[in-house]
Design a protein around this motif. Structure first.
Motif, PDB file in Angstrom:
ATOM      1  N   GLY A   1       0.991  -1.353   0.428  1.00  0.00           N
ATOM      2  CA  GLY A   1       0.003   0.333  -0.114  1.00  0.00           C
ATOM      3  C   GLY A   1       1.049   1.555  -0.009  1.00  0.00           C
ATOM      4  N   ASP A   2      -0.055   2.487  -0.004  1.00  0.00           N
ATOM      5  CA  ASP A   2       0.775   3.803   0.122  1.00  0.00           C
ATOM      6  C   ASP A   2       1.308   3.689   1.281  1.00  0.00           C
ATOM      7  OD1 ASP A   2       1.250   6.204   0.186  1.00  0.00           O
ATOM      8  OD2 ASP A   2      -0.416   7.089  -0.192  1.00  0.00           O
ATOM      9  N   VAL A   3       3.086   3.321   1.728  1.00  0.00           N
ATOM     10  CA  VAL A   3       3.099   3.417   3.230  1.00  0.00           C
ATOM     11  C   VAL A   3       4.507   4.682   3.557  1.00  0.00           C
ATOM     12  CG1 VAL A   3       4.451   1.990   4.868  1.00  0.00           C
ATOM     13  CG2 VAL A   3       2.357   1.114   4.261  1.00  0.00           C
ATOM     14  N   HIS A   4       5.313   3.747   2.390  1.00  0.00           N
ATOM     15  CA  HIS A   4       6.571   4.986   1.913  1.00  0.00           C
ATOM     16  C   HIS A   4       6.839   4.284   0.652  1.00  0.00           C
ATOM     17  CE1 HIS A   4      10.409   6.426   2.293  1.00  0.00           C
ATOM     18  NE2 HIS A   4      10.488   5.720   4.062  1.00  0.00           N
TER      19      HIS A   4
ATOM     20  N   ASP B   1      10.097   5.607  -0.760  1.00  0.00           N
ATOM     21  CA  ASP B   1      11.177   4.807  -1.219  1.00  0.00           C
ATOM     22  C   ASP B   1      11.193   3.332  -0.750  1.00  0.00           C
ATOM     23  OD1 ASP B   1      11.942   7.412  -1.513  1.00  0.00           O
ATOM     24  OD2 ASP B   1      12.152   7.840   0.602  1.00  0.00           O
ATOM     25  N   TYR B   2       9.981   2.427  -1.150  1.00  0.00           N
ATOM     26  CA  TYR B   2       9.721   1.054  -0.315  1.00  0.00           C
ATOM     27  C   TYR B   2       8.959   1.033  -1.559  1.00  0.00           C
ATOM     28  CZ  TYR B   2      13.021   0.755   3.271  1.00  0.00           C
ATOM     29  OH  TYR B   2      13.788   0.945   4.392  1.00  0.00           O
ATOM     30  N   GLY B   3       8.396   0.032  -1.500  1.00  0.00           N
ATOM     31  CA  GLY B   3       7.254  -1.145  -2.689  1.00  0.00           C
ATOM     32  C   GLY B   3       7.736  -2.228  -3.402  1.00  0.00           C
ATOM     33  N   PRO B   4       6.432  -2.759  -4.028  1.00  0.00           N
ATOM     34  CA  PRO B   4       7.011  -3.888  -4.358  1.00  0.00           C
ATOM     35  C   PRO B   4       7.803  -3.988  -5.566  1.00  0.00           C
ATOM     36  CG  PRO B   4       4.670  -3.696  -4.986  1.00  0.00           C
ATOM     37  CD  PRO B   4       5.270  -2.330  -4.075  1.00  0.00           C
TER      38      PRO B   4
ATOM     39  N   GLY C   1      13.876   2.617  -4.950  1.00  0.00           N
ATOM     40  CA  GLY C   1      13.866   2.755  -4.050  1.00  0.00           C
ATOM     41  C   GLY C   1      14.911   3.387  -2.890  1.00  0.00           C
ATOM     42  N   ILE C   2      14.850   3.166  -1.762  1.00  0.00           N
ATOM     43  CA  ILE C   2      16.301   3.598  -0.887  1.00  0.00           C
ATOM     44  C   ILE C   2      17.583   2.903  -1.779  1.00  0.00           C
ATOM     45  CG2 ILE C   2      14.934   3.457   0.911  1.00  0.00           C
ATOM     46  CD1 ILE C   2      16.486   0.684   2.037  1.00  0.00           C
TER      47      ILE C   2
ATOM     48  N   ARG D   1      11.595   6.061  -8.401  1.00  0.00           N
ATOM     49  CA  ARG D   1      10.107   5.164  -8.607  1.00  0.00           C
ATOM     50  C   ARG D   1      10.079   5.838  -6.793  1.00  0.00           C
ATOM     51  NH1 ARG D   1       7.885  -0.545  -7.718  1.00  0.00           N
ATOM     52  NH2 ARG D   1       8.307  -0.096  -5.719  1.00  0.00           N
ATOM     53  N   ARG D   2       8.231   7.172  -7.347  1.00  0.00           N
ATOM     54  CA  ARG D   2       7.908   6.948  -5.602  1.00  0.00           C
ATOM     55  C   ARG D   2       7.423   6.521  -5.357  1.00  0.00           C
ATOM     56  NH1 ARG D   2      11.799  10.506  -3.993  1.00  0.00           N
ATOM     57  NH2 ARG D   2      12.869  11.721  -5.138  1.00  0.00           N
TER      58      ARG D   2
END
Length: 316
Positions: A128-131, A133-136, A222-223, A250-251
């Motif tokens: 979901g829309d948590v951070h 700089d992360y994500g799948p 991301g990070i 990618r944000r």
């Protein structure tokens, strides 16, 4: 000299906080470390005696280690709260020393053949829309890895009853699936794999880095992307096990368009370590103005610290 840890984030982040401070202690042998409690690893760090509340708190991702060491060696800073992270390779102990800090605590029941690629899956809340700089990870990228290497995929990690897990199973029909077994066993499964495709997580990063894998496939996303987070450097460019792949900025905010893009084909070029090192240097130049401001703030905070004032220094 004392550093009191304020735990930040999940287990991997807290492990890396300790790794940072143990490396700092090598430069400042008189430094005492307290406030560390990692029961899963049977690791604690407490002060030998009572201590006053530190008047300086470091927070955020970036820490100017050279400036901090200089101020402490000169006696301008005697103690501080460490509510920071400082994710840069040069701030960490060597890999062998970190493995000694966190030896295996559980048996490893999963084994991998030489022709298997462990695809570590980070799912759950970061879908979901948590951070931003992360994500799948894009599934097209993972298919690119299996096609290019010829290795058989093994999906492992946070695989559940969700849209991303379903898409992975559809993309790799019939492949071996290892659902999460718990934090420590998941860590050791990664640490004992022979070929690893990292997910976008610090847990995946540190378990892969500490492994004896032959190849580690690391996406610059991301990070992990110095163009996106120039103050972070988790790219082991001197480690021949790593294979790096180029991603744009990618944000992640989990829009329908971004979710659809995860399953679309694409091309993520491999980058030689020399090109990654050059990108890190370029990112440091982008960050130089911010670093200069941080150094000035830390110097002012050290003066006020000596006068008895409480100060916070960091860049969020």
């Amino acid at each position: 000299m004392r550093a009191h840890v304020i735990p930040i984030g999940n287990l991997a982040n807290q492990m890396l906080q300790l790794v940072f401070l143990e490396r700092l202690k090598q430069r400042l042998p008189e430094l005492e470390i307290g406030g560390v409690d990692l029961p899963l690893w049977q690791v604690r760090r407490d002060f030998s005696a009572g201590h006053p509340t530190p008047r300086l708190r470091l927070y955020g991702q970036f820490v100017d280690v050279d400036r901090l060491c200089s101020l402490m060696q000169r006696g301008w800073v005697r103690d501080f709260e460490f509510a920071a992270l400082g994710f840069r390779m040069e701030n960490f102990l060597p890999r062998e020393q970190v493995n000694a800090l966190f030896p295996p605590r559980v048996p490893v029941l999963e084994r991998f053949a030489d022709d298997e690629l462990l695809i570590n899956v980070r799912g759950a809340e970061i879908l979901g829309d948590v951070h931003q700089d992360y994500g799948p990870m894009p599934i097209g990228y993972l298919k690119q890895l299996t096609d290019a290497t010829g290795l058989r995929p093994v999906l492992m990690g946070q695989i559940g009853q969700d849209w991303y897990s379903d898409a992975l199973r559809q993309a790799f029909p019939g492949c071996r699936v290892i659902e999460s077994r718990g934090i420590l066993e998941d860590f050791e499964i990664i640490r004992h794999a022979r070929h690893i495709a990292m997910s976008l997580s610090t847990f995946s990063w540190i378990a892969s880095w500490l492994s004896e894998a032959s190849t580690i496939h690391m996406p610059l996303i991301g990070i992990f992307n110095p163009l996106q987070r120039p103050e972070i450097n988790l790219l082991p460019v001197d480690d021949p096990r790593y294979r790096f792949y180029d991603f744009g900025v990618r944000r992640w905010v989990a829009t329908p368009k971004q979710v659809r893009a995860l399953q679309e084909p694409g091309e993520w070029p491999a980058l030689p370590a020399s090109a990654v090192a050059e990108r890190i240097r370029g990112a440091q130049q982008l960050w130089s103005a911010q670093q200069a401001r941080y150094r000035r703030r830390l110097g002012v905070a050290a003066i006020l610290h000596r006068l008895g004032w409480r100060r916070r220094v960091g860049i969020s």
